[in-house]
Design a protein around this motif. Structure first.
Motif, PDB file in Angstrom:
ATOM      1  N   SER B  93       8.568 -11.708 -21.233  1.00 18.74           N
ATOM      2  CA  SER B  93       7.785 -11.615 -20.580  1.00 18.74           C
ATOM      3  C   SER B  93       6.782 -11.707 -20.711  1.00 18.74           C
ATOM      4  O   SER B  93       5.566 -12.090 -19.973  1.00 18.74           O
ATOM      5  N   PHE B  94       5.997 -10.776 -20.935  1.00 15.19           N
ATOM      6  CA  PHE B  94       4.470  -9.338 -21.273  1.00 15.19           C
ATOM      7  C   PHE B  94       4.033 -11.271 -21.936  1.00 15.19           C
ATOM      8  O   PHE B  94       2.689 -11.533 -21.721  1.00 15.19           O
ATOM      9  N   ASN B  95       4.339 -11.388 -22.990  1.00 16.82           N
ATOM     10  CA  ASN B  95       3.657 -12.693 -23.631  1.00 16.82           C
ATOM     11  C   ASN B  95       3.323 -13.797 -23.210  1.00 16.82           C
ATOM     12  O   ASN B  95       2.121 -14.554 -22.746  1.00 16.82           O
ATOM     13  N   ILE B  96       4.255 -14.145 -21.666  1.00 18.64           N
ATOM     14  CA  ILE B  96       4.726 -15.536 -21.667  1.00 18.64           C
ATOM     15  C   ILE B  96       3.682 -14.596 -19.902  1.00 18.64           C
ATOM     16  O   ILE B  96       2.376 -15.660 -19.875  1.00 18.64           O
ATOM     17  N   ALA B  97       3.423 -14.022 -19.895  1.00 23.83           N
ATOM     18  CA  ALA B  97       2.505 -13.601 -18.983  1.00 23.83           C
ATOM     19  C   ALA B  97       1.323 -13.337 -19.209  1.00 23.83           C
ATOM     20  O   ALA B  97      -0.129 -13.692 -18.050  1.00 23.83           O
ATOM     21  N   ALA B  98       0.905 -12.852 -20.435  1.00 24.36           N
ATOM     22  CA  ALA B  98      -0.440 -12.684 -20.257  1.00 24.36           C
ATOM     23  C   ALA B  98      -1.235 -14.386 -20.767  1.00 24.36           C
ATOM     24  O   ALA B  98      -2.679 -14.022 -20.951  1.00 24.36           O
ATOM     25  N   MET B  99      -0.529 -14.824 -21.037  1.00 22.89           N
ATOM     26  CA  MET B  99      -0.841 -16.423 -21.840  1.00 22.89           C
ATOM     27  C   MET B  99      -1.196 -16.985 -20.643  1.00 22.89           C
ATOM     28  O   MET B  99      -2.185 -18.570 -21.199  1.00 22.89           O
ATOM     29  N   ILE B 100      -1.166 -16.547 -19.706  1.00 23.41           N
ATOM     30  CA  ILE B 100      -1.404 -17.825 -17.691  1.00 23.41           C
ATOM     31  C   ILE B 100      -1.866 -17.032 -17.583  1.00 23.41           C
ATOM     32  O   ILE B 100      -2.262 -17.347 -15.873  1.00 23.41           O
ATOM     33  N   SER B 101      -2.173 -15.488 -17.596  1.00 27.61           N
ATOM     34  CA  SER B 101      -3.603 -14.977 -17.116  1.00 27.61           C
ATOM     35  C   SER B 101      -4.909 -14.842 -17.348  1.00 27.61           C
ATOM     36  O   SER B 101      -4.684 -14.811 -18.408  1.00 27.61           O
ATOM     37  N   ALA B 102      -5.705 -14.958 -16.824  1.00 27.42           N
ATOM     38  CA  ALA B 102      -7.005 -14.743 -16.806  1.00 27.42           C
ATOM     39  C   ALA B 102      -7.856 -13.181 -17.600  1.00 27.42           C
ATOM     40  O   ALA B 102      -7.594 -13.036 -17.981  1.00 27.42           O
ATOM     41  N   GLY B 103      -6.748 -12.789 -15.552  1.00 24.15           N
ATOM     42  CA  GLY B 103      -7.208 -11.271 -16.133  1.00 24.15           C
ATOM     43  C   GLY B 103      -5.657 -10.580 -16.013  1.00 24.15           C
ATOM     44  O   GLY B 103      -5.084 -11.014 -17.359  1.00 24.15           O
ATOM     45  N   ASN B 104      -5.005  -9.584 -15.912  1.00 22.72           N
ATOM     46  CA  ASN B 104      -4.277  -8.857 -15.789  1.00 22.72           C
ATOM     47  C   ASN B 104      -2.975  -9.337 -15.159  1.00 22.72           C
ATOM     48  O   ASN B 104      -2.510 -10.282 -14.149  1.00 22.72           O
ATOM     49  N   PHE B 105      -2.388  -8.799 -15.988  1.00 17.74           N
ATOM     50  CA  PHE B 105      -0.811  -9.088 -14.695  1.00 17.74           C
ATOM     51  C   PHE B 105       0.233  -8.145 -14.313  1.00 17.74           C
ATOM     52  O   PHE B 105      -0.308  -6.422 -14.811  1.00 17.74           O
ATOM     53  N   SER B 106       0.934  -7.579 -13.281  1.00 13.71           N
ATOM     54  CA  SER B 106       1.191  -6.884 -12.713  1.00 13.71           C
ATOM     55  C   SER B 106       2.803  -6.944 -13.219  1.00 13.71           C
ATOM     56  O   SER B 106       3.218  -7.843 -13.390  1.00 13.71           O
ATOM     57  N   VAL B 107       3.948  -4.967 -13.071  1.00 10.95           N
ATOM     58  CA  VAL B 107       4.703  -5.027 -13.334  1.00 10.95           C
ATOM     59  C   VAL B 107       5.777  -4.332 -12.035  1.00 10.95           C
ATOM     60  O   VAL B 107       4.810  -3.623 -11.324  1.00 10.95           O
ATOM     61  N   LEU B 108       6.974  -5.164 -11.674  1.00  8.87           N
ATOM     62  CA  LEU B 108       7.601  -4.662 -10.846  1.00  8.87           C
ATOM     63  C   LEU B 108       8.626  -4.268 -10.964  1.00  8.87           C
ATOM     64  O   LEU B 108       9.772  -4.799 -11.904  1.00  8.87           O
ATOM     65  N   ILE B 109       8.558  -2.255 -10.610  1.00  7.41           N
ATOM     66  CA  ILE B 109       9.995  -1.777 -11.526  1.00  7.41           C
ATOM     67  C   ILE B 109      11.117  -1.720 -10.280  1.00  7.41           C
ATOM     68  O   ILE B 109      10.261  -0.986  -9.184  1.00  7.41           O
ATOM     69  N   GLY B 110      12.126  -1.219 -10.676  1.00  3.02           N
ATOM     70  CA  GLY B 110      13.334  -0.562  -9.658  1.00  3.02           C
ATOM     71  C   GLY B 110      12.328   0.409  -9.108  1.00  3.02           C
ATOM     72  O   GLY B 110      12.231   1.072  -7.875  1.00  3.02           O
ATOM     73  N   ARG B 111      12.346   1.492 -10.388  1.00  2.00           N
ATOM     74  CA  ARG B 111      12.488   3.328  -9.893  1.00  2.00           C
ATOM     75  C   ARG B 111      11.572   4.273 -11.042  1.00  2.00           C
ATOM     76  O   ARG B 111      11.143   3.013 -11.926  1.00  2.00           O
ATOM     77  N   ARG B 112      10.788   4.829 -10.327  1.00  2.00           N
ATOM     78  CA  ARG B 112       9.630   5.449 -11.351  1.00  2.00           C
ATOM     79  C   ARG B 112       9.949   6.523 -12.605  1.00  2.00           C
ATOM     80  O   ARG B 112       9.826   6.507 -13.600  1.00  2.00           O
ATOM     81  N   LYS B 113      11.733   5.927 -12.528  1.00  2.00           N
ATOM     82  CA  LYS B 113      12.362   6.713 -13.843  1.00  2.00           C
ATOM     83  C   LYS B 113      12.415   5.362 -14.902  1.00  2.00           C
ATOM     84  O   LYS B 113      11.962   6.391 -15.937  1.00  2.00           O
ATOM     85  N   TRP B 114      11.968   4.302 -15.209  1.00  2.00           N
ATOM     86  CA  TRP B 114      11.774   4.021 -15.691  1.00  2.00           C
ATOM     87  C   TRP B 114      10.741   3.671 -16.229  1.00  2.00           C
ATOM     88  O   TRP B 114      10.682   3.562 -17.793  1.00  2.00           O
ATOM     89  N   LEU B 115       9.832   4.382 -15.930  1.00  2.00           N
ATOM     90  CA  LEU B 115       8.128   3.790 -16.279  1.00  2.00           C
ATOM     91  C   LEU B 115       7.744   4.671 -17.188  1.00  2.00           C
ATOM     92  O   LEU B 115       7.623   3.726 -18.193  1.00  2.00           O
ATOM     93  N   PRO B 116       8.030   5.387 -17.869  1.00  2.00           N
ATOM     94  CA  PRO B 116       7.558   6.515 -19.394  1.00  2.00           C
ATOM     95  C   PRO B 116       8.400   5.244 -20.117  1.00  2.00           C
ATOM     96  O   PRO B 116       7.332   4.713 -21.369  1.00  2.00           O
ATOM     97  N   LYS B 117       9.436   5.163 -20.410  1.00  2.00           N
ATOM     98  CA  LYS B 117       9.889   4.351 -21.192  1.00  2.00           C
ATOM     99  C   LYS B 117       9.101   3.227 -21.455  1.00  2.00           C
ATOM    100  O   LYS B 117       8.941   2.325 -22.704  1.00  2.00           O
ATOM    101  N   MET B 118       9.256   2.502 -20.001  1.00  2.00           N
ATOM    102  CA  MET B 118       8.855   0.742 -20.378  1.00  2.00           C
ATOM    103  C   MET B 118       7.190   0.910 -20.803  1.00  2.00           C
ATOM    104  O   MET B 118       7.258  -0.422 -21.488  1.00  2.00           O
ATOM    105  N   VAL B 119       6.447   1.639 -20.040  1.00  2.00           N
ATOM    106  CA  VAL B 119       4.965   1.909 -20.396  1.00  2.00           C
ATOM    107  C   VAL B 119       4.637   1.889 -22.236  1.00  2.00           C
ATOM    108  O   VAL B 119       3.982   1.344 -22.603  1.00  2.00           O
TER     109      VAL B 119
END
Lengths: 235, 235, 235, 235, 235, 235
Positions: B93-119
């Motif tokens: 998903s990050f590869n595709i989002a990067a390719m279709i955006s001139a600027g940046n993309f956001s990621v919606l996640i369920g809970r902040r618990k998930w954040l550090p691992k995903m970052v």
């Protein structure tokens, strides 16, 4: 404060020189079914037993646990499950190396196979901008048992790190200052940080944050899953 | 080229709309003993079965495997053990989002618990500088089964990502362009990348590199350990 | 889905081996007035014709366009003017190289003249932290027509990238795995990504975002300017 | 040293207040066929005339050229073709803002459409870590002709940048210190840097490097292509 | 090991609760001529006496020194002149905050005046990627003597850091876990790290590296300059 | 505008070739009690006199001050105390080197001892991503008085920077273009930027921001401390 440290590692005999006289340390191996943790699959297997043992260690009243492998395997999952400080030797070494260097430090590792995972950890910990170089010894874990070959490789690469990469300290399995260069043993770093963290926890009530990434699963849910996985329902 | 994709995920029914007519896709759940993968301990358990299933999938002749959880669990260890392309839906998903955006993309996640691992993953993949924001829906995996509440949260946070964080696309469980904003479903991204990677492998002989981080353990050593761990000695 | 790809490049004959049997590909050269695109001035001239041709290609019903030069010339301006996916071979190669490497990848380029522009692109795309090294072949575009000299330079620098820079894959004009090292041809990468993107667009309605950097000029204003610039008022 | 500056911009009347008494400045518009440079396609057209005019300016003996658009259009291609210093007003403003701020500075821009290109430039110039925020005025170039609305938007966003984003200076079309906050006009910055660079060139022989990215094409090849493109063969 | 810590700070009474029973701690103020260290000029004056006092402390046999100001004033110059570990409370706090957070941590500071210097330090130490936010209390050092106002501001901003900036721990003048959030007192962190570093030095011979940035001046040259500056020639 | 520059440095004779005919420049040494500024302790002593002299220079009506040491000693504290532009030769050189290079630039320094402090400054200024390499001449400040040895070292390392590190310009004590490579003298850069900044201040009212890091201490408080420190109460 007298503290009790639980140490998981491949070599667990002879840990006494690393601790203060007020510290008790107990060591245990990772998992006997794997020869080393060099491959991520082997590391995965080790993680399985690390998780179990650290959860038990907290119940048994330990004040801190040290995971004695430079991959810091199961570090985050263990912190998720317990309140007791859990120390990764890589993270601890990087913190100390960063504090004793005005410039940057180098890391000597056995094989390039290990590099991407460790670089990923360095990025997570935030130290990537402090690392002068990663240098490969070209030695597998089994080959490192030959102390002479290993020492020569460490000396050669430490020297190269200092002279070519302008490192000011080096992280690897030695201890002390050789010609003014601190060479850091991750086991020593891990245990020293664990002693400090044990005191911070027991005396000042500070351990890893439970807001965010280290949030524990709901106790009831967790308990039954844990028991099922580790086949403890019968006990 | 006709390709056969192996898909591991929580929802495995109804994958046909995601594939080309020349693609066969088979789905399987992660592990029935865990309700979801939100905690790293649960993820660890899932990893155990992911590893086994992907090793089997390669033997059965699949052309690519997709790991359908946004943590990309066991992605690196699976790649270590097989030659077949293994796709993480987050990385895809990050590869595709990067390719279709001139600027940046956001990621919606369920809970902040998930954040550090995903970052941590985003840093490893190299996309940290392309992420406009991580936005928390404040929904657990079970709560997400309520489609209305989930849709409202996604709409609200997508809007905020676009307006406040200047995101140009958003990664989350939807598909299509809403008001000119591409909202990306990781499952679709993962499968589309898997189809491409299957062709690159079978027709052009390109899969993940075996030099470095994805180096496999020596076959003999690995085989006996794998069999012991997954209790297959009897077969 | 059957898709129709428009390819712009210096070599446009013999593209069939790069596409699936369900794909039609048509190739066209950049601009005959320039010998190559090595200088930014020449690239500027090429951009002029790339813009025109891609706008036309969309009208003619193509499903995606590939710009076959490693500078990714006119990539952003073309995306501004059309809805059809437009693929830059450099961006596509970096995405694939990143996905197949646990660690980092290297890029071989002809001359150091090209470096700053390409580094600028790598920063924009977000891949700077994944690049192990840029290695210079010291070959101009015309010199590269000598296949033997070019092959030798590629082999030498690929080897150096793997051994000295610890690259796990390499981007350059070859295809396949040599000794376990994937060496990526940007043309193949660009076309494979284009096929995937064509499907994402036609079947799932996902193309580059029109919120932000790829916003199109107002149609009326644009149309008259475009016609004036490309002298089409008479038609 | 008396210096002669060539200025390209949308407003070219009334440049005298920006220059020293020892400086002569001549202004010229970009290209009359485009209403503004907000879209990359329009910018591409402007580039075509910027290139030609700067090449001519050097021949006419100018000591420096300033490109008066915040996209810094054609900056690198112009530097490739001439030895005379060429100044981009964005690059010049960022250098001055960085030097007058202990912390970071903000940039006010008209529309989010402009953001990705400008962020790309900031990354190339190396200033990304010094930018406190990009703030969008939500004004098109034509709308900015209304001075009252523009002033209000600038004041509002400058204030927000200072208070919310902790900016210490702000880059935008004003000049001077308002309440201790330096607000920088890119035109002033560009011209001041151009005067300095003109002296560095004429008196100390320092202009942009011709090793690497600004290497010129071979003179003969370039000359005939330039003439063909700009239809000067007949003259 | 029994260790003796030298502490420099504004408040030096009542340090006993921060140390182990095996530790002796002695405190001294910075310089009585300055009311606080908020301005860099005042900090410069304080540095003058910090340098002298730490050089003396080493001679008197202390095992480590702690500089109790969040600017870490004179940290690097002191390390240059002595072998004894010298701890900056900011650096120590950042190390501990990083180790107890899966995600990032926030830093609460009194005034924005302090920000650029502290951000500069964070970059030098390598922790910039781990800082969720810097939050300004809008309190001068004298205002902070009002404990009620200060507590309220800390609570308000800690909360905001946790909720809005997704911080997992916070560095500021408190100690302990409030609602699961570790709030770190730099004085405690500094002293705990100093105890650990004292042991590492005295027992394992590890202190800051003398290769590179912390290299001492030649002893003879240094001695005479030091005596001249601190007017000790007569003694 | 005629401007008057105050220059602090080790060599202060013979500055006329660096200034415009409309500029008056006055030079003064740092502090006679120290042989050079190589060690941070010596630099600390120099800072003491730099601060005093720059505060006086502003009172005497100078239009800008240049601190002629590559550590940029006392740069931030001086800016805190005065409104007059204060230029660090390192910061000025990095700005010019960045503007004249399409790619990156290298910095030649005398000894590795200097490296960490200068790298810290480069990070603060924001130029770390533009630096191709730091190269060590292995010459102390006294050794640099041997012009022949110094020239040879500069030539050797400049060459290596260009060829091996792909630098496009080099910052060090020379001036001019050698074989197309600009080699920048920090003294020249500092003075040229000072002339520009003097004009920006006197004519356009732009100097460093007083919001944030360069905020001055309250005048009354500052005055009495300054007089006490520099023993001027009697005058």
């Amino acid at each position: 404060l007298n503290v009790k440290i639980f140490y998981l590692g491949t070599k667990t005999e002879n840990l006494t020189p690393f601790v203060e006289s007020s510290t008790v340390i107990e060591g245990e191996p990772f998992d006997n079914r794997i020869p080393h943790l060099e491959y991520e699959f082997y590391e995965h297997i080790a993680q399985h037993s690390i998780i179990e043992k650290i959860v038990e260690a907290e119940k048994e009243g330990y004040d801190a646990a040290v995971i004695g492998c430079f991959y810091d395997p199961a570090l985050h999952v263990a912190r998720e499950l317990v309140d007791m400080p859990v120390i990764g030797v890589c993270e601890a070494s990087f913190n100390i190396a960063a504090m004793i260097s005005a410039g940057n430090f180098s890391v000597l590792i056995g094989r390039r196979k290990w590099l991407p995972k460790m670089v990923g950890n360095a990025k997570k910990y935030g130290f990537e901008s402090r690392i002068a170089s990663w240098r490969i010894l070209n030695l597998t874990v089994p080959m490192m048992r030959d102390r002479k070959i290993t020492s020569q490789a460490i000396l050669r690469e430490t020297n190269a790190a200092i002279v070519e990469d302008l490192a000011e300290s080096v992280v690897i399995g030695c201890t002390g200052m050789i010609g003014g260069i601190p060479i850091l043993d991750p086991v020593l770093c891990g245990i020293k940080v664990a002693e400090m963290r044990a005191v911070l926890w027991r005396k000042y009530n500070i351990s890893h944050s439970k807001i965010g990434g280290y949030e524990s699963p709901p106790l009831n849910e967790f308990k039954s899953i844990f028991e099922k996985i580790y086949s403890k329902t019968s006990t």
